[in-house]
Design an enzyme around this catalytic site. Sequence first.
Site, short mmCIF file in Angstrom:
data_model
loop_
_atom_site.label_atom_id
_atom_site.label_comp_id
_atom_site.label_asym_id
_atom_site.label_seq_id
_atom_site.Cartn_x
_atom_site.Cartn_y
_atom_site.Cartn_z
N ARG A 84 0.86 -1.19 0.00
CA ARG A 84 0.00 0.00 0.00
C ARG A 84 0.89 1.23 0.00
O ARG A 84 1.78 1.34 0.84
CB ARG A 84 -0.91 0.05 1.23
CG ARG A 84 -1.53 1.43 1.43
CD ARG A 84 -2.56 1.52 2.50
NE ARG A 84 -3.79 0.89 2.08
CZ ARG A 84 -4.98 1.13 2.65
NH1 ARG A 84 -5.08 1.97 3.65
NH2 ARG A 84 -6.05 0.52 2.23
N HIS B 283 -7.53 0.74 -6.17
CA HIS B 283 -7.71 -0.01 -4.91
C HIS B 283 -8.42 -1.33 -5.26
O HIS B 283 -9.58 -1.54 -4.93
CB HIS B 283 -8.55 0.83 -3.94
CG HIS B 283 -8.52 0.35 -2.53
ND1 HIS B 283 -7.67 -0.65 -2.09
CD2 HIS B 283 -9.23 0.74 -1.43
CE1 HIS B 283 -7.87 -0.84 -0.79
NE2 HIS B 283 -8.81 -0.03 -0.37
N GLN C 191 -10.38 -3.86 -2.81
CA GLN C 191 -11.68 -3.32 -2.38
C GLN C 191 -12.79 -3.69 -3.38
O GLN C 191 -13.95 -3.89 -3.01
CB GLN C 191 -11.56 -1.79 -2.26
CG GLN C 191 -12.82 -1.07 -1.85
CD GLN C 191 -13.09 -1.09 -0.36
OE1 GLN C 191 -12.22 -0.84 0.45
NE2 GLN C 191 -14.33 -1.40 0.02
N ASP D 248 -16.73 8.29 -1.22
CA ASP D 248 -15.44 8.10 -0.52
C ASP D 248 -15.06 9.47 0.05
O ASP D 248 -15.67 10.49 -0.31
CB ASP D 248 -14.40 7.59 -1.55
CG ASP D 248 -13.02 7.38 -0.96
OD1 ASP D 248 -12.90 7.22 0.27
OD2 ASP D 248 -12.04 7.38 -1.74
N CYS E 157 -16.16 2.83 1.01
CA CYS E 157 -15.04 1.94 1.32
C CYS E 157 -14.58 2.09 2.78
O CYS E 157 -13.96 1.17 3.33
CB CYS E 157 -13.88 2.19 0.37
SG CYS E 157 -13.35 3.92 0.37
N ARG F 250 -14.09 -7.33 2.95
CA ARG F 250 -12.68 -7.12 2.60
C ARG F 250 -11.86 -8.36 2.97
O ARG F 250 -10.99 -8.78 2.23
CB ARG F 250 -12.10 -5.91 3.35
CG ARG F 250 -12.70 -4.57 3.01
CD ARG F 250 -12.52 -4.19 1.58
NE ARG F 250 -11.13 -4.29 1.14
CZ ARG F 250 -10.14 -3.47 1.50
NH1 ARG F 250 -10.37 -2.44 2.28
NH2 ARG F 250 -8.90 -3.65 1.04
#
Length: 330
Positions: free
Chosen positions: A106, A133, A136, A229, A270, A315
């Site tokens: 990440r 991402h 996700q 988001d 998310c 997730r």
Amino acid sequence: MNLKGRNFLKLMDFEPEEILYLVDLAAELKEKKKQGIMHNSLIGKNIALIFEKTSTRTRCSFEVAAHDLGMHCTYLDPSGSQIGKKESIADTARVLGRMYDGIEYRGYGQEIVEELAKYAGVPVWNGLTNEFHPTQMIADMLTIREHLGELKGKKFVYMGDARYNMGNSLMVTCAKLGIHFVACTNRKYFPENQLVEYCEEVAARTGATIRLTEDVAEATKDADVIYTDVWVSMGEPAEIWEERIKDLLPYQVNEKAFENAKDTAIFMHCLPAFHDLKTGVGKEIHEKFGLTEMEVTDEVFEGPRSVVFDEAENRMHSIKAIMLATLGES
Ligand code: CP
Ligand code: NVA
């Protein structure tokens, strides 16, 4: 379906059937876990988790999933390694690739995770970059399917900053899976033209459509999913809050945004989300600009349409599926 040895860097690298396979596998692993059936077929393997940005869900998902699969993991925090400062990505990749069976990364630019994958010699999973991402996405598709039954043909509306990792990834995923994608935001935050063109080409084959609009009423009409988001992402400077609030407040997800949507429409995010004053950043923004909630109102976030905690749980199941598929059974 054989994804053994593959990297998981962005969904543009995957065919629709491969993405759906991962969603199915995540559902299967979720069901097994609920029934208390162990699936530790990766026993004896080791993975490294590199986090150059902070995380709650992604880190915990990788750690729990690794443990469930029988693997051991090493967590490298934003300050706890030589990466980038004293050692290049290529060198780090070749070192970690000698010790680990898979590497999660990440961080910042997509080119960094691509470089890591080029040199590692073991599967690399993108745990979030500025641009994408992808882990996700599997969780989000599983969540939509659980609540709405199907993916193809649904109308998916993304409100807010659509030119960053979440907006980009969701547009690609919708295009691949035949979902009608709408980015509803100030045009400054539309995804980049090149990515839109790529998605339009994919959409032409899958039956999806891609629409960018500033009109909330038009965008949310008959929506199945409304997604948002944060307005300022990790790594962006705090000074841009003022501009973002001004530009994106009209695209806040509130009850009015749902007036036009289908009765069955769901709200997704998310996470983490700024929906109240219970966070440090939330309080700071309140003191400076007077807002009590940002990209989503507390009413929507806590309301019956919200599936955000199912999404967060998923997730873990989907990251487990991604690791299992790319590492293969031992
Ligand atoms: N959604 C998500 O990636 O959350 P974290 O930043 O907590 O990992
Ligand atoms: N756009 C957000 C996503 C967090 C999961 C960020 O990059 O901070």
